[in-house]
Design an enzyme around this catalytic site. Structure first.
Site, PDB file in Angstrom:
ATOM      1  N   ASP A 204       0.649   1.264  12.838  1.00  0.00           N
ATOM      2  CA  ASP A 204       1.134   1.227  11.456  1.00  0.00           C
ATOM      3  C   ASP A 204       1.623   2.620  11.058  1.00  0.00           C
ATOM      4  O   ASP A 204       1.378   3.100   9.954  1.00  0.00           O
ATOM      5  CB  ASP A 204       0.051   0.742  10.495  1.00  0.00           C
ATOM      6  CG  ASP A 204       0.601   0.262   9.157  1.00  0.00           C
ATOM      7  OD1 ASP A 204       1.829   0.323   8.969  1.00  0.00           O
ATOM      8  OD2 ASP A 204      -0.199  -0.145   8.299  1.00  0.00           O
TER       9      ASP A 204
ATOM     10  N   HIS B  98       6.386   2.014  11.434  1.00  0.00           N
ATOM     11  CA  HIS B  98       7.359   2.240  10.362  1.00  0.00           C
ATOM     12  C   HIS B  98       8.149   3.492  10.719  1.00  0.00           C
ATOM     13  O   HIS B  98       7.623   4.608  10.682  1.00  0.00           O
ATOM     14  CB  HIS B  98       6.649   2.392   9.020  1.00  0.00           C
ATOM     15  CG  HIS B  98       5.985   1.139   8.556  1.00  0.00           C
ATOM     16  ND1 HIS B  98       6.667   0.136   7.906  1.00  0.00           N
ATOM     17  CD2 HIS B  98       4.701   0.710   8.677  1.00  0.00           C
ATOM     18  CE1 HIS B  98       5.834  -0.863   7.628  1.00  0.00           C
ATOM     19  NE2 HIS B  98       4.634  -0.537   8.092  1.00  0.00           N
TER      20      HIS B  98
ATOM     21  N   HIS C   3       2.211   2.359  -0.831  1.00  0.00           N
ATOM     22  CA  HIS C   3       2.705   1.201  -1.579  1.00  0.00           C
ATOM     23  C   HIS C   3       3.254   1.580  -2.949  1.00  0.00           C
ATOM     24  O   HIS C   3       3.464   0.708  -3.796  1.00  0.00           O
ATOM     25  CB  HIS C   3       1.595   0.154  -1.703  1.00  0.00           C
ATOM     26  CG  HIS C   3       1.243  -0.464  -0.388  1.00  0.00           C
ATOM     27  ND1 HIS C   3       1.993  -1.462   0.193  1.00  0.00           N
ATOM     28  CD2 HIS C   3       0.244  -0.199   0.491  1.00  0.00           C
ATOM     29  CE1 HIS C   3       1.468  -1.796   1.357  1.00  0.00           C
ATOM     30  NE2 HIS C   3       0.410  -1.039   1.565  1.00  0.00           N
TER      31      HIS C   3
ATOM     32  N   HIS D 169       6.298  -9.452   4.583  1.00  0.00           N
ATOM     33  CA  HIS D 169       5.461  -8.428   3.961  1.00  0.00           C
ATOM     34  C   HIS D 169       5.278  -8.751   2.485  1.00  0.00           C
ATOM     35  O   HIS D 169       6.234  -9.091   1.789  1.00  0.00           O
ATOM     36  CB  HIS D 169       6.130  -7.059   4.131  1.00  0.00           C
ATOM     37  CG  HIS D 169       5.243  -5.895   3.827  1.00  0.00           C
ATOM     38  ND1 HIS D 169       4.825  -5.583   2.556  1.00  0.00           N
ATOM     39  CD2 HIS D 169       4.698  -4.947   4.638  1.00  0.00           C
ATOM     40  CE1 HIS D 169       4.070  -4.502   2.586  1.00  0.00           C
ATOM     41  NE2 HIS D 169       3.976  -4.105   3.842  1.00  0.00           N
TER      42      HIS D 169
END
Length: 556
Positions: free
Chosen positions: A355, A134, A315, A214
Site C-alpha cells: 500500500d 500507489h 484520505h 475504492h
C-alpha cells in the site's frame, strides 16, 4: 573438511541449518544437488574450468548465466541447495551444475561461455510481487528494488487523485515512464463506475490488467457488480477497498454482491480501509483472496497511535471536523491488528503487500512479513528444530500467491523452469532486510555496490544501488508489461514502451484454496463491542511486540 569450513567454501549441505538475519527464524536445508568431492566451484584453481566442469560448447547449448550452489527458498522448490541455469532471461534448468562429459548427474550444463554468479553461501528467492502500490512518486521504485521487489501492480502515475488509471492517454505515458526501471509493471484501472464503458476502455485501449474498487471513489452495489461483470468477461482481477462507512453496503451485503465471484480484498484487517468494524470477516470466505498491507505488520506497541495521522493524511480528512476525526479513529482497532498476525500464521490471509504511499511503505513489505513470522514463532513456538514450513508459508505471501491472484503466475512468483529469472540473492545475515543482488531476467539489475574508484568491488562504503540492468535501454528489455488479453486482441497497440506485453490469465473462479501454503478458510467473526476476533469460534489474538526484527540492526 570440517562442516564449518565446507559450508564456508561450498555452502551448507543437506541437514545444515541457517539462521535468517535477526528474525529468530532458522531453515534446514532439505537436499543438496552437489556431488561431494567433485563440487562445481569458480575461482583460481577451482573446478569451473575448460576440461573440468565447463563444457566446451556454444552458449545456446548450455546457458547464458548460472547461479551456482545457492540455497533456494521457494514455495514450489522447498528449501534445497541447487544451481540455477538461465537462458535468454528465463530459468532453463535447476539442479547439479557442471559438464556432463566429466561429471555424472548434471542438470545444469555450464559451458565455457557461461557467466557465473557464485551463489555459495547465499540464499535465492523469487522476486517479490507487490500488488498494492500507489505510484505517487517514481522514487518508490528505488525502495522497492532495494527490498527485493521485481513486480509491481500499481495505481496512479504521480501525485494525482487516482485510485486506478483508466485514461488510455495516461496509461500510455505511465507505461513508457517505467522503461527506466527494471521491474515488471501492471496497472489497475479504476473500477468505481456504474457504467462498464470506462472499464472496458481501460483494459482494451489502455492496457490495464485489472480494477480497483475504492470507497473514496465509490464502492456501492452498482459499481462493485459492474467491475465484477467486466472482470468475469475479460479474465482480470478486481481489488476491493470496501465501504468503510457502511453507507451503501455492510460486509454481509458486499459478500452477497460478490455472489461467489472472486475478489482480492485489500488490507483485510481494516485499518487501511474497509467495512468498520468487521471487514476481517471476509478473510475466511472461499471466494475472497485476502491480503494485508505492511503498516500493521507485525502488530506492535505503537501501531494504534501511528495510524491516526496516516489515515487523516492519505484520505484528505479534516481532523478539526468531529465527523472526520471519528471516521479515522473507527478504523483503528487493536483487536483486529493482533488477530491479523495470527490469521497469517494459520494461512487464513495469503498475501502481504505495501500500500505504498497510501499508508504503507514500499521498501518494507519483505522485512515486515518475515518480522511477523519471527514474532509468531516467539509467541507461539515452533513444532520442530527448524522453521521451514513457516518460512515457506510467509515467503509464498510475497511471491507466488500475489502472482496467482493477479494472473501473473505463468511468468513470475516462483523459481521454476520456464519462468522469468527474477531472482533475489541474500546473504543469510541480511535475509529479508537487504538483498545482495537482484537479478531481473537473469541480468544484474540492483544490488550491493562498493566504492567505484576502489581496487576491488567490495571496498567500502557498500551501498544498495542500480546495476547495469537499471541503465540505458536494458530495463525495458528485461521487464514485461502485464496487460489484459483484450489489449493484445485489440491489435492497435499505441503503447510506445519497448517491453514485451504479457496477458494476465486465470484470475476468475479462484480463491484461498488455490493459493500456496495459505489455504485456510473458516468463519471469522469480530465482536463489535469488544473487538475480539474468533476463527470457527476460537479466540484469535496476539500481543503487541515491544520491538521487531529486521529493523534497527539494519536501518538507521
Amino acid at each position: 573438511m570440517n562442516p564449518y569450513a565446507y559450508a564456508a567454501t561450498h555452502g551448507p549441505r543437506a541437514g545444515d541449518r541457517v539462521r535468517l538475519g535477526d528474525s529468530g527464524l532458522t531453515i534446514r536445508v532439505e537436499s543438496d544437488a552437489q556431488q561431494y568431492g567433485d563440487e562445481f566451484l569458480a575461482g583460481f584453481g577451482k573446478t569451473a574450468r575448460d576440461g573440468l566442469h565447463l563444457k566446451a560448447a556454444a552458449v545456446r547449448d548450455t546457458c547464458d548465466v548460472v547461479i551456482s550452489n545457492v540455497v533456494v527458498i521457494d514455495a514450489a522448490q522447498g528449501i534445497r541447495k541447487v544451481s540455477i541455469g538461465i537462458r535468454e532471461g528465463r530459468i532453463c534448468s535447476i539442479g547439479r551444475a557442471g559438464n556432463p562429459d566429466t561429471l555424472a548427474g548434471v542438470d545444469v550444463v555450464v559451458g565455457t561461455g557461461t557467466s557465473i554468479v557464485s551463489g555459495e553461501g547465499l540464499i535465492a528467492t523469487a522476486g517479490a510481487v507487490d500488488t498494492h502500490v500507489h505510484l505517487l512518486s517514481p522514487r518508490i521504485m528505488e525502495a522497492s528494488l532495494a527490498s527485493g521487489v521485481t513486480t509491481v501492480i500499481g495505481q496512479e502515475f504521480g501525485p494525482v487523485w487516482g485510485v486506478g488509471v483508466n485514461s488510455p492517454w495516461a496509461l500510455r505515458h505511465a507505461f513508457s515512464a517505467f522503461d527506466a526501471w527494471p521491474v515488471n509493471i501492471g496497472f489497475l484501472g479504476r473500477g468505481s463506475s456504474s457504467d462498464p464503458a470506462p472499464l472496458v476502455e481501460a483494459l482494451a485501449e489502455g492496457g490495464a490488467s485489472g480494477f480497483k474498487v475504492h470507497e473514496d471513489m465509490g464502492a456501492h452495489t452498482r459499481a462493485l457488480d459492474t467491475a465484477l461483470r467486466v472482470a468475469e468477461e475479460h479474465d482480470v482481477q478486481v481489488a476491493l477497498h470496501s465501504d468503510g462507512l457502511n453507507e451503501c453496503l455492510s460486509v454481509e451485503d458486499t459478500l452477497r454482491v460478490l455472489d461467489g465471484r472472486t475478489i482480492h480484498a485489500f488490507h483485510i484487517e481494516g485499518c487501511g480501509g474497509g467495512h468498520v468494524p468487521n471487514v476481517l470477516k471476509m478473510a475466511g470466505v472461499p471466494n475472497v483472496i485476502g491480503s494485508s498491507t505492511n503498516p500493521t505488520l507485525p502488530f506492535g506497541r505503537d501501531a494504534v497511535a501511528e495510524h491516526y495521522g496516516m489515515i487523516v493524511s492519505v484520505h484528505d480528512l479534516k481532523p478539526d471536523l468531529p465527523g472526520d476525526a471519528a471516521m479515522a479513529r473507527d478504523r483503528i482497532r487493536a483487536g483486529t491488528m493482533g488477530a491479523e498476525d495470527v490469521l497469517h500464521d494459520l494461512g487464513a490471509i495469503g498475501i502481504t503487500s505495501s500500500d505504498a504511499q497510501g499508508m504503507g511503505r514500499a521498501g518494507e513489505t519483505v522485512r515486515r512479513t518475515f518480522a511477523m513470522a519471527g514474532k509468531m514463532k516467539a509467541e507461539f513456538g515452533a513444532p520442530e528444530d527448524h522453521d521451514n514450513a513457516r518460512v515457506l508459508r510467509y515467503l509464498a505471501k510475497l511471491t507466488i500467491n500475489p502472482a496467482l491472484a493477479h494472473g501473473l503466475a505463468h511468468e513470475v512468483g516462483s523459481i521454476e523452469v520456464g519462468k522469468l529469472a527474477d531472482i533475489v540473492l541474500w546473504r543469510p545475515e541480511f535475509f529479508g532486510a537487504k538483498p545482495q543482488l537482484v537479478l531481473k531476467s537473469g541480468f544484474p539489475a540492483y544490488g550491493v555496490v562498493g566504492d567505484p574508484n576502489a581496487a576491488t568491488d567490495t571496498c567500502e562504503p557498500l551501498v544498495l544501488g542500480p546495476q547495469f540492468g537499471a541503465h540505458g535501454a536494458t530495463p525495458a528489455e528485461i521487464s514485461v508489461a502485464f496487460v489484459a488479453q483484450a489489449a493484445l486482441d485489440q491489435g492497435n497497440d499505441r503503447m510506445p514502451t519497448r517491453r514485451r506485453r504479457v496477458a494476465v490469465r486465470g484470475t476468475r473462479g479462484i480463491g484461498p484454496a488455490d493459493l500456496r501454503l495459505n489455504s485456510r478458510t473458516g468463519a471469522v467473526d469480530v465482536d463489535q463491542r469488544t473487538g475480539l476476533v474468533t476463527l470457527d469460534g476460537d479466540p484469535i489474538r496476539s500481543e503487541p511486540a515491544d520491538s521487531v526484527s529486521l529493523n534497527r540492526l539494519y536501518f538507521l
